[in-house]
Design a protein around this motif. Structure first.
Motif, PDB file in Angstrom:
ATOM      1  N   ASP A 295       9.700  -4.129 -14.214  1.00 38.11           N
ATOM      2  CA  ASP A 295      10.708  -4.684 -14.304  1.00 38.11           C
ATOM      3  C   ASP A 295      11.712  -5.634 -14.666  1.00 38.11           C
ATOM      4  O   ASP A 295      10.654  -6.535 -14.492  1.00 38.11           O
ATOM      5  CB  ASP A 295      11.819  -4.073 -12.188  1.00 38.11           C
ATOM      6  N   ALA A 296      11.857  -6.314 -13.567  1.00 32.20           N
ATOM      7  CA  ALA A 296      12.669  -7.651 -13.435  1.00 32.20           C
ATOM      8  C   ALA A 296      12.136  -8.456 -12.465  1.00 32.20           C
ATOM      9  O   ALA A 296      12.429 -10.254 -12.549  1.00 32.20           O
ATOM     10  CB  ALA A 296      14.119  -8.315 -13.113  1.00 32.20           C
ATOM     11  N   GLY A 297      10.645  -8.410 -12.137  1.00 31.80           N
ATOM     12  CA  GLY A 297      10.384  -8.447 -11.072  1.00 31.80           C
ATOM     13  C   GLY A 297       8.718  -8.887 -11.227  1.00 31.80           C
ATOM     14  O   GLY A 297       8.438  -8.317 -12.612  1.00 31.80           O
ATOM     15  N   ALA A 298       7.884  -8.284  -9.868  1.00 29.86           N
ATOM     16  CA  ALA A 298       6.165  -8.448 -10.189  1.00 29.86           C
ATOM     17  C   ALA A 298       5.860  -7.811  -9.318  1.00 29.86           C
ATOM     18  O   ALA A 298       4.777  -6.837  -9.837  1.00 29.86           O
ATOM     19  CB  ALA A 298       6.125  -9.666  -8.923  1.00 29.86           C
ATOM     20  N   ASN A 299       6.762  -6.634  -9.813  1.00 33.09           N
ATOM     21  CA  ASN A 299       6.888  -5.272  -9.685  1.00 33.09           C
ATOM     22  C   ASN A 299       6.304  -4.614 -10.500  1.00 33.09           C
ATOM     23  O   ASN A 299       6.649  -4.734 -11.713  1.00 33.09           O
ATOM     24  CB  ASN A 299       7.782  -4.420  -9.113  1.00 33.09           C
TER      25      ASN A 299
ATOM     26  N   LEU B 243      -7.501  -0.720  -3.741  1.00 29.58           N
ATOM     27  CA  LEU B 243      -6.355  -2.383  -4.061  1.00 29.58           C
ATOM     28  C   LEU B 243      -5.737  -3.002  -2.652  1.00 29.58           C
ATOM     29  O   LEU B 243      -4.297  -2.757  -2.699  1.00 29.58           O
ATOM     30  CB  LEU B 243      -5.938  -2.249  -5.425  1.00 29.58           C
ATOM     31  N   SER B 244      -6.337  -3.885  -2.596  1.00 26.18           N
ATOM     32  CA  SER B 244      -5.866  -4.240  -1.204  1.00 26.18           C
ATOM     33  C   SER B 244      -4.563  -5.336  -1.231  1.00 26.18           C
ATOM     34  O   SER B 244      -3.682  -5.058  -0.135  1.00 26.18           O
ATOM     35  CB  SER B 244      -6.462  -5.280  -0.319  1.00 26.18           C
ATOM     36  N   PHE B 245      -3.908  -5.435  -3.061  1.00 24.55           N
ATOM     37  CA  PHE B 245      -3.073  -6.083  -3.148  1.00 24.55           C
ATOM     38  C   PHE B 245      -1.857  -5.066  -3.044  1.00 24.55           C
ATOM     39  O   PHE B 245      -0.829  -5.726  -3.501  1.00 24.55           O
ATOM     40  CB  PHE B 245      -2.612  -6.968  -4.238  1.00 24.55           C
ATOM     41  N   ILE B 246      -1.832  -4.002  -3.243  1.00 23.11           N
ATOM     42  CA  ILE B 246      -0.773  -2.473  -3.342  1.00 23.11           C
ATOM     43  C   ILE B 246      -0.175  -2.345  -2.002  1.00 23.11           C
ATOM     44  O   ILE B 246      -0.986  -1.929  -1.315  1.00 23.11           O
ATOM     45  CB  ILE B 246      -1.251  -1.354  -3.785  1.00 23.11           C
ATOM     46  N   GLU B 247       0.987  -3.577  -1.783  1.00 22.92           N
ATOM     47  CA  GLU B 247       1.584  -2.788  -0.629  1.00 22.92           C
ATOM     48  C   GLU B 247       2.516  -1.314  -0.528  1.00 22.92           C
ATOM     49  O   GLU B 247       2.185  -1.099   0.831  1.00 22.92           O
ATOM     50  CB  GLU B 247       2.612  -3.786  -0.790  1.00 22.92           C
TER      51      GLU B 247
ATOM     52  N   SER C 105       0.308  -8.654 -10.518  1.00 21.63           N
ATOM     53  CA  SER C 105       0.454  -7.790 -11.198  1.00 21.63           C
ATOM     54  C   SER C 105      -0.484  -8.034 -12.748  1.00 21.63           C
ATOM     55  O   SER C 105      -0.435  -7.349 -13.121  1.00 21.63           O
ATOM     56  CB  SER C 105       2.139  -9.297 -11.510  1.00 21.63           C
ATOM     57  N   LEU C 106      -0.369  -9.226 -13.329  1.00 22.50           N
ATOM     58  CA  LEU C 106      -1.466  -9.495 -14.292  1.00 22.50           C
ATOM     59  C   LEU C 106      -2.664  -8.827 -14.202  1.00 22.50           C
ATOM     60  O   LEU C 106      -3.650  -7.784 -14.765  1.00 22.50           O
ATOM     61  CB  LEU C 106      -2.267 -10.927 -14.650  1.00 22.50           C
ATOM     62  N   GLU C 107      -3.648  -8.862 -13.058  1.00 29.27           N
ATOM     63  CA  GLU C 107      -4.911  -8.116 -12.405  1.00 29.27           C
ATOM     64  C   GLU C 107      -4.361  -6.523 -12.933  1.00 29.27           C
ATOM     65  O   GLU C 107      -5.105  -5.432 -13.168  1.00 29.27           O
ATOM     66  CB  GLU C 107      -4.978  -8.296 -11.325  1.00 29.27           C
ATOM     67  N   LEU C 108      -3.533  -5.787 -11.822  1.00 33.94           N
ATOM     68  CA  LEU C 108      -3.218  -4.634 -12.225  1.00 33.94           C
ATOM     69  C   LEU C 108      -2.946  -4.129 -13.492  1.00 33.94           C
ATOM     70  O   LEU C 108      -2.902  -3.084 -14.231  1.00 33.94           O
ATOM     71  CB  LEU C 108      -1.791  -4.138 -11.388  1.00 33.94           C
ATOM     72  N   MET C 109      -1.852  -4.719 -14.192  1.00 32.10           N
ATOM     73  CA  MET C 109      -1.595  -4.079 -16.052  1.00 32.10           C
ATOM     74  C   MET C 109      -3.028  -4.363 -16.412  1.00 32.10           C
ATOM     75  O   MET C 109      -3.883  -3.136 -17.012  1.00 32.10           O
ATOM     76  CB  MET C 109      -0.738  -5.157 -16.718  1.00 32.10           C
ATOM     77  N   THR C 110      -4.260  -4.924 -16.122  1.00 35.87           N
ATOM     78  CA  THR C 110      -5.595  -5.346 -16.314  1.00 35.87           C
ATOM     79  C   THR C 110      -6.073  -4.315 -16.419  1.00 35.87           C
ATOM     80  O   THR C 110      -6.934  -3.209 -17.113  1.00 35.87           O
ATOM     81  CB  THR C 110      -6.406  -6.201 -16.741  1.00 35.87           C
ATOM     82  N   LEU C 111      -6.011  -3.664 -15.503  1.00 35.53           N
ATOM     83  CA  LEU C 111      -6.519  -2.720 -14.924  1.00 35.53           C
ATOM     84  C   LEU C 111      -6.087  -1.075 -15.339  1.00 35.53           C
ATOM     85  O   LEU C 111      -6.789  -0.681 -15.605  1.00 35.53           O
ATOM     86  CB  LEU C 111      -6.258  -2.467 -12.995  1.00 35.53           C
ATOM     87  N   VAL C 112      -4.906  -1.362 -15.127  1.00 34.69           N
ATOM     88  CA  VAL C 112      -4.700  -0.018 -15.880  1.00 34.69           C
ATOM     89  C   VAL C 112      -4.553  -0.003 -17.501  1.00 34.69           C
ATOM     90  O   VAL C 112      -4.826   1.660 -17.893  1.00 34.69           O
ATOM     91  CB  VAL C 112      -2.797   0.348 -15.935  1.00 34.69           C
TER      92      VAL C 112
END
Length: 83
Positions: free
Chosen positions: A39-43, A63-67, A17-24
Motif C-alpha cells: 500500500d502507500a506505506g511500509a505494509n 517472524l518477530s517483526f510481524i505485528e 518490508s524488504l526482508e518480507l518481500m524477499t521471503l515471499v
C-alpha cells in the motif's frame, strides 16, 4: 519513487518490508503460491490461494517483526443495486 525523490524524501519501505518481500519471493520459488503488493506505506500485503493460507501463516508466525496477520477473503463481487 515520487516519495523517495521529494523534498524531504520519505522512505516507506523499511528493512523488514524488504526482508518480507524477499521471503515471499523465496517461498514462491519453493512452490508456495504467494505474491505480494504494497500500500502507500511500509505494509506488505501477501496474496495467496485459499489452500495455501495455513502454510503461509506457518511461514509468517516465527517472524518477530510481524505485528499482525489479517486474513481477508474476496468479497461477493459486483452486483446491481437498485435504489
Amino acid at each position: 519513487a515520487v516519495m523517495m525523490t521529494s523534498t524531504p524524501p520519505l522512505f516507506y519501505w523499511q528493512p523488514h518490508s524488504l526482508e518480507l518481500m524477499t521471503l515471499v519471493s523465496t517461498w514462491r520459488q519453493k512452490g508456495l503460491p504467494v505474491c505480494y503488493t504494497l500500500d502507500a506505506g511500509a505494509n506488505v500485503h501477501i496474496l495467496c490461494l485459499s489452500n495455501a493460507v495455513g502454510e503461509l501463516h506457518s511461514q509468517l508466525k516465527p517472524l518477530s517483526f510481524i505485528e499482525k496477520v489479517i486474513i481477508a477473503r474476496p468479497g461477493p463481487g459486483a452486483r446491481l443495486v437498485e435504489d
